[in-house]
Design an enzyme around this catalytic site. Structure first.
Site, PDB file in Angstrom:
ATOM      1  N   HIS A 101       4.710  28.182   1.406  1.00 57.94           N
ATOM      2  CA  HIS A 101       4.573  29.508   2.014  1.00 57.94           C
ATOM      3  C   HIS A 101       5.734  29.686   2.987  1.00 57.94           C
ATOM      4  O   HIS A 101       5.608  29.393   4.178  1.00 57.94           O
ATOM      5  CB  HIS A 101       3.227  29.646   2.734  1.00 57.94           C
ATOM      6  CG  HIS A 101       2.143  30.176   1.856  1.00 57.94           C
ATOM      7  ND1 HIS A 101       2.172  31.459   1.342  1.00 57.94           N
ATOM      8  CD2 HIS A 101       1.030  29.592   1.364  1.00 57.94           C
ATOM      9  CE1 HIS A 101       1.098  31.651   0.579  1.00 57.94           C
ATOM     10  NE2 HIS A 101       0.391  30.543   0.564  1.00 57.94           N
ATOM     11  N   ASP A 106       0.791  33.341   3.744  1.00 55.36           N
ATOM     12  CA  ASP A 106      -0.426  32.635   4.162  1.00 55.36           C
ATOM     13  C   ASP A 106      -1.000  33.294   5.410  1.00 55.36           C
ATOM     14  O   ASP A 106      -2.215  33.495   5.527  1.00 55.36           O
ATOM     15  CB  ASP A 106      -0.147  31.143   4.387  1.00 55.36           C
ATOM     16  CG  ASP A 106       1.087  30.892   5.278  1.00 55.36           C
ATOM     17  OD1 ASP A 106       1.844  31.853   5.554  1.00 55.36           O
ATOM     18  OD2 ASP A 106       1.287  29.735   5.692  1.00 55.36           O
ATOM     19  N   TYR A 300      12.162  46.730  -7.107  1.00 52.65           N
ATOM     20  CA  TYR A 300      11.225  47.502  -6.290  1.00 52.65           C
ATOM     21  C   TYR A 300      11.884  48.775  -5.752  1.00 52.65           C
ATOM     22  O   TYR A 300      13.071  48.788  -5.458  1.00 52.65           O
ATOM     23  CB  TYR A 300      10.749  46.662  -5.103  1.00 52.65           C
ATOM     24  CG  TYR A 300      10.082  45.357  -5.476  1.00 52.65           C
ATOM     25  CD1 TYR A 300       9.553  45.151  -6.744  1.00 52.65           C
ATOM     26  CD2 TYR A 300       9.960  44.335  -4.546  1.00 52.65           C
ATOM     27  CE1 TYR A 300       8.932  43.964  -7.076  1.00 52.65           C
ATOM     28  CE2 TYR A 300       9.333  43.135  -4.870  1.00 52.65           C
ATOM     29  CZ  TYR A 300       8.832  42.955  -6.138  1.00 52.65           C
ATOM     30  OH  TYR A 300       8.223  41.777  -6.444  1.00 52.65           O
ATOM     31  N   GLU A 372       1.530  30.677  15.338  1.00 52.24           N
ATOM     32  CA  GLU A 372       0.194  31.105  14.890  1.00 52.24           C
ATOM     33  C   GLU A 372      -0.566  31.904  15.952  1.00 52.24           C
ATOM     34  O   GLU A 372      -1.560  32.554  15.623  1.00 52.24           O
ATOM     35  CB  GLU A 372      -0.629  29.879  14.488  1.00 52.24           C
ATOM     36  CG  GLU A 372      -0.082  29.177  13.249  1.00 52.24           C
ATOM     37  CD  GLU A 372      -0.687  27.803  13.061  1.00 52.24           C
ATOM     38  OE1 GLU A 372      -0.945  27.129  14.083  1.00 52.24           O
ATOM     39  OE2 GLU A 372      -0.895  27.400  11.899  1.00 52.24           O
TER      40      GLU A 372
END
Ligand code: ZN
Ligand code: ZN
Length: 395
Positions: A101, A106, A300, A372
């Site tokens: 990741h 994640d 895209y 985090e």
């Protein structure tokens, strides 16, 4: 307590769970359209909340429906990892060699599970449906050149949606800062392969054949001249060649030159012009006695952030953590397949600063990692904006 304050308090209390989810996902990354265990975890967590859940949407995606009826506000998180071998020595290091990741998806998945928790527990959630879109394969397209967002749209995941929002963590932006731009914020992306054909021949007798490297020399100028001389200078565009291959030895003129490159733009008109200018420039090869084959792969579309949704994100951020957390956004020429979703309903994606430490940890590198501690803020902003959109779209 006001709603933003309540959401932030609840999200902060969820921090250990958000980190646990993110670390579980980080340790067990799965590539695009292979997110089977990731989807299983998502389904388990959504069902534990009593959220109606559909699996295998867009191949390996998951859709959760909280509430029902109109309006419908969708929140998207991508779930896929990248074919990169993690170099970080952390307890939650990838357990799958060669898969990591390395873009933060994640974190996106963990945050959206957190949003589901927050909104389920909210006593006076506005009427309507919040739709959770856990999307596979943002980083790559399948054999039919369709990415996860396109596959989910094909499976009607966005049917009836009145607004759609998403976030992306940014390992470079200071932790806890948020940026969201109006209008175009990522680019249309097309890639091209070109084969220039000559005849080749003996290096000592160039006059006897057609040398495609000579054609290449003229063509490079023409290709780089597209942006400089053909596109309106006030419009964003880029054309870059990443790979050129020809020949094997010193005294043999190759019969073919291979080029591989990418074109970026914001506006659809510029995208069309880049495609047609590319073909026109390639006519040079015919003028010079050679020929060409062109293969254009449509990537895209540009991501357009709806100004009204952007305004709500800014207001929500200000009410949650104060205006100082908002930093100006700079549009970039990268590509992001959330753009397919935000073309179907007014939408916006914001960047969530998640810089971990003094080390540069760019996205898509083996040392990518995030702070985090920003996970609760991401969840609170998404939950708050979803509530604001539900109220706004209802009136
Ligand atoms: Zn990425
Ligand atoms: Zn990404």
């Amino acid at each position: 307590m006001t709603l933003p304050a309540e959401l932030l308090t609840q999200a902060t209390a969820l921090a250990p769970q958000l980190t646990a989810w993110r670390r579980t996902l980080h340790a067990h990354p799965e590539l695009g359209f292979q997110e089977v265990n990731t989807a299983r975890l998502v389904v388990k967590e959504l069902e534990a909340l009593g959220i109606e859940t559909q699996s295998q949407v867009g191949k390996t995606g998951v859709v959760g429906h909280l509430g029902s009826g109109a309006p419908v506000v969708a929140i998207r998180a991508d779930m896929d990892a990248l074919p990169i071998h993690e170099a970080n020595e952390v307890p939650y290091r990838s357990q799958t060699p060669g898969v990591m990741h390395a873009c933060g998806h994640d974190a996106h998945t963990a945050i959206l599970l957190g949003v589901a928790r927050l909104l389920t527990a909210l006593p006076d959630r506005p009427a309507g449906e919040v739709r959770f879109l856990f999307q596979p394969s943002e980083e790559s397209a399948d054999a039919e050149n369709k990415s996860g967002a396109q596959r989910m749209i094909d499976d009607q995941a966005l049917a009836g949606v009145d607004a759609v929002i998403a976030l992306h963590v940014d390992s470079n932006l200071p932790s806890g800062q948020l940026s969201v731009g109006d209008g175009y914020t990522s680019a249309n992306e097309d890639s091209f392969e070109i084969w220039l054909h000559g005849t080749g021949g003996h290096g000592a007798f160039p006059h006897q054949g057609i040398d495609p490297t000579f054609i290449l020399a003229q063509l490079l100028n023409a290709l780089h001249g597209i942006r400089a001389r053909r596109i309106d200078p006030t419009k964003a565009a880029a054309l870059s060649i990443g790979r050129i291959q020809a020949g094997t030895v010193a005294n043999v003129i190759p019969h073919q030159v291979y080029l591989n490159g990418t074109m970026r733009s914001f506006e659809d008109g510029v995208r069309q012009q880049l495609r047609s200018e590319l073909s026109q420039a390639l006519e040079l090869s015919r003028v010079l006695g050679g020929d060409y084959t062109l293969a254009l792969r449509h990537g895209y579309p540009a991501m357009y952030n709806d100004p009204d949704v952007v305004r709500l994100i800014r207001v929500a951020t200000r009410d949650l953590v104060g205006a100082q957390a908002l930093v100006p956004a700079t549009p970039m020429m990268g590509a992001e397949d959330f753009s397919y979703m935000s073309r179907l309903a007014p939408g916006a994606m914001f960047m969530l600063g998640a810089r971990k430490d003094a080390t540069e940890r760019p996205h898509h590198t083996p040392i990518f990692d995030i702070d985090e501690s920003v996970l609760p803020l991401g969840a609170a902003v998404l939950a708050d904006v979803a509530c604001r959109l539900l109220r706004q779209k209802a009136s």
